[in-house]
Scaffold this motif. Structure first.
Motif, PDB file in Angstrom:
ATOM      1  N   ALA A 251       0.820  -1.206   0.000  1.00  0.00           N
ATOM      2  CA  ALA A 251       0.000   0.000   0.000  1.00  0.00           C
ATOM      3  C   ALA A 251       0.852   1.252   0.000  1.00  0.00           C
ATOM      4  CB  ALA A 251      -0.927   0.004   1.211  1.00  0.00           C
TER       5      ALA A 251
ATOM      6  N   THR B 116      -6.610  10.461   3.860  1.00  0.00           N
ATOM      7  CA  THR B 116      -5.545   9.534   3.479  1.00  0.00           C
ATOM      8  C   THR B 116      -6.107   8.492   2.529  1.00  0.00           C
ATOM      9  OG1 THR B 116      -4.422   9.819   5.588  1.00  0.00           O
ATOM     10  CG2 THR B 116      -3.837   7.880   4.298  1.00  0.00           C
ATOM     11  N   ARG B 117      -5.513   8.430   1.323  1.00  0.00           N
ATOM     12  CA  ARG B 117      -5.943   7.458   0.333  1.00  0.00           C
ATOM     13  C   ARG B 117      -4.882   6.373   0.211  1.00  0.00           C
ATOM     14  NH1 ARG B 117      -6.783  11.134  -4.786  1.00  0.00           N
ATOM     15  NH2 ARG B 117      -4.664  11.643  -4.133  1.00  0.00           N
ATOM     16  N   THR B 118      -5.332   5.163  -0.027  1.00  0.00           N
ATOM     17  CA  THR B 118      -4.414   4.041  -0.161  1.00  0.00           C
ATOM     18  C   THR B 118      -4.399   3.551  -1.597  1.00  0.00           C
ATOM     19  OG1 THR B 118      -4.804   3.343   2.120  1.00  0.00           O
ATOM     20  CG2 THR B 118      -3.864   1.714   0.631  1.00  0.00           C
ATOM     21  N   ARG B 119      -3.202   3.516  -2.186  1.00  0.00           N
ATOM     22  CA  ARG B 119      -3.020   2.965  -3.523  1.00  0.00           C
ATOM     23  C   ARG B 119      -2.273   1.638  -3.396  1.00  0.00           C
ATOM     24  NH1 ARG B 119      -6.665   6.375  -5.595  1.00  0.00           N
ATOM     25  NH2 ARG B 119      -5.938   8.538  -5.706  1.00  0.00           N
ATOM     26  N   LYS B 120      -2.727   0.639  -4.111  1.00  0.00           N
ATOM     27  CA  LYS B 120      -2.068  -0.656  -4.063  1.00  0.00           C
ATOM     28  C   LYS B 120      -1.197  -0.839  -5.299  1.00  0.00           C
ATOM     29  CE  LYS B 120      -5.664  -2.930  -1.301  1.00  0.00           C
ATOM     30  NZ  LYS B 120      -6.665  -4.032  -1.249  1.00  0.00           N
TER      31      LYS B 120
ATOM     32  N   HIS C  40       0.337   5.210   0.800  1.00  0.00           N
ATOM     33  CA  HIS C  40      -0.620   6.108   1.439  1.00  0.00           C
ATOM     34  C   HIS C  40      -0.380   7.547   0.983  1.00  0.00           C
ATOM     35  CE1 HIS C  40      -1.914   2.846   4.021  1.00  0.00           C
ATOM     36  NE2 HIS C  40      -0.644   2.608   4.311  1.00  0.00           N
TER      37      HIS C  40
END
Length: 545
Positions: free
Chosen positions: A91, A100-104, A93
């Motif tokens: 992840a 707070t956005r989470t990108r995988k 962040h």
């Protein structure tokens, strides 16, 4: 409850679920740790936070347990160690408007060893586009996570023969991943979430996740642009840089305008199915000669077409958001003079590898970038198209191996580069004192002062100069470098100065718009150089960087 008596089981973990993909999330959390803690086995726990939780990020090394059942009870227990990477997603962040956005980011690792290589793919590509290079460097195309059981069996066989089955000396570990907007990584919907700087931060976060302090960084096309940003952002973490089919971004991304490329562009935009996309990709990736070659009864085009259709069908067509975002990243990409100077001053070696028949990234712009990265860059031109890494696999792999080997040996950049700028001339001055008795530093000062006037006259004939002083000590060379780095050029628009330290040598490259500016800059430079060298001679004992 399972109880062990008179059995010592240190540092144990059971896991993990999700088809052994290593996604320790929600219901598949698991498990137990040893070292004094109670041993807990909890598969598919429903609790949000189980008592003992393996980290959801990172590389884990732990013993595996093997139980032998005798009747209805466990009769024996033994342990063996196996190194695996978990998970295949991590992840990133991001903070946006106080949220707070989470990108995988999806990644795979291949091979094992102390040499780490991070591979960054280009526009609309996935991590497996690097497979020809991964196989060339590691000897396998099977991801480490898929080799887990094979590795365990291999260790059993090695243990029976008296070995440990884990010879990684000199080996290479490669990590390749899907950029945001493609493959199994997250696909942000906003164009502003795509930029080569942002994607370079993704790559740095991946290095942190893997525990890699430094790595050789290889990038292709858009991935090479991202690699440039990464190298300027954290130059201290880059061991070497390979830029395949790269341009400077912006208008340089525009292909050479002719009837052929215009037709390809229209077909590319209209492609809606894997079959249509595969047909146009072949014309963009490879040279016409290569596609028309026969391999047995079929042409390469026919063979590759089937492979492309299967690959695109498996990974899926790139979403509009992902494609538009990555295009935006390429169009907005630009390397500033300061960023290029940071890369050059870092001293690591660079290979710029390009296909002569690339219709997407024009060779001219790759050459210009290589010149800007002189003297640490080497230009490698091959007979191929945009995907020269597939068309000329052996030559590309050899170039990458040579880059790694030269970097590991800390080769002098001037011995590495093959770039010679076309201009009004250049001069090379090198001081390598070799005498018996007395101080070498004092002798060097003497030479500099005696030849000062001569060198100024000599440089008056040129607008380029390469100057090298051999201190025979990395420490002394870095001290002088630090002192000189503070003294910036008074007219940076007229004179450029690039410095690097390698093998105890201070190398300086001057470039000026006119010879008179070079004379003035070099004169001031020698004054500071002489003062710094004398200071080392006088106070060398106890001096620190």
């Amino acid at each position: 409850m399972l109880t062990f008596r008179r059995t010592r089981v240190p540092n144990v973990a059971f896991g993990c679920g999700h088809d052994n993909e290593g996604l320790l999330v929600d219901a598949a959390r698991l498990l137990g740790l040893g070292r004094g803690n109670p041993l807990i086995l909890a598969t598919e726990l429903a609790e949000k936070h189980p008592p003992f939780l393996l980290p959801t990020l990172g590389k884990v090394e732990f013993p595996l347990l093997q139980f032998k059942r005798c009747g209805s009870s466990f009769s024996s227990l033994r342990t063996r160690t196996c190194k695996i990477h978990t998970p295949s997603l991590f992840a990133v962040h991001e903070l946006d408007s106080l949220r707070t956005r989470t990108r995988k980011i999806f990644y795979r690792t291949y091979g094992h060893g102390p040499i780490k290589v991070l591979m960054i793919i280009g526009l609309a590509g996935t991590h497996d586009s690097w497979l020809p290079q991964i196989e060339g460097l590691t000897g396998t195309v099977i991801p480490n996570v898929d080799q887990l059981m094979a590795a365990v069996d291999h260790r059993d066989a090695a243990a029976e023969l008296g070995g440990d089955g884990d010879d990684e000396s000199g080996g290479v570990e490669v990590c390749a991943f899907d950029n945001r907007g493609m493959g199994r990584s997250s696909v942000p919907t906003k164009k502003s979430d795509y930029a080569t700087t942002i994607m370079a931060k993704d790559a740095v976060a991946l290095m942190d996740h893997l525990g890699w302090r430094k790595a050789h960084v290889f990038g292709h096309s858009m991935g090479a642009m991202i690699s440039c940003k990464l190298a300027a952002m954290v130059p201290e973490r880059v061991l070497s840089l390979a830029l395949l089919n790269v341009t400077g971004g912006g208008y340089q991304c525009l292909p050479k305008l002719d009837r052929k490329t215009l037709s390809i562009a229209i077909r590319f935009l209209r492609a809606k199915t894997p079959e249509q996309r595969a047909a146009v990709d072949l014309d963009t990736h490879y040279s016409k000669e290569y596609l028309e070659e026969y391999v047995g009864p079929n042409t390469r085009r026919a063979i590759l077409y089937q492979q492309y259709v299967r690959g695109i069908s498996a990974s899926g067509m790139q979403s509009n958001c992902g494609f538009d975002g990555q295009i935006n990243a390429c169009w907005m990409h630009k390397m500033s003079r300061k960023e290029l100077e940071l890369i050059c001053s870092a001293g690591f070696l660079i290979s710029v590898i390009h296909g002569r028949h690339d219709i997407i990234a024009q060779l001219y712009y790759a050459r210009k970038l290589a010149e800007k990265l002189n003297p640490v860059a080497r230009m490698v031109e091959l007979h191929g198209g945009h995907l020269v890494s597939h068309e000329r696999t052996e030559e590309v792999n050899q170039a990458l191996v040579e880059l790694i080997q030269a970097s590991e040996k800390k080769m002098n950049p001037y011995d590495w580069t093959n770039i010679h700028k076309k201009n009004s001339g250049s001069a090379v001055i090198s001081f390598k004192p070799n005498f018996e008795g007395g101080s070498k530093l004092s002798f060097m000062i003497y030479i500099l002062e005696k030849l000062h006037v001569f060198v100024l006259y000599f440089f008056s004939l040129f607008v380029l100069a390469d100057f090298e002083v051999d201190y025979e000590s990395d420490e002394n060379a870095h001290i002088v470098y630090s002192a000189l780095a503070v003294d910036k050029e008074l007219q940076p628009d007229k004179v450029k100065r690039q410095m690097s330290v390698s093998n105890g040598k201070l190398s300086v490259h001057f470039e000026a718009v006119e010879a008179r500016f070079l004379r003035a800059s070099f004169s001031a430079f020698v004054d500071v150089l002489s003062l710094a060298t004398k200071t080392i001679e006088e106070f060398s004992e106890g001096m620190e960087l």
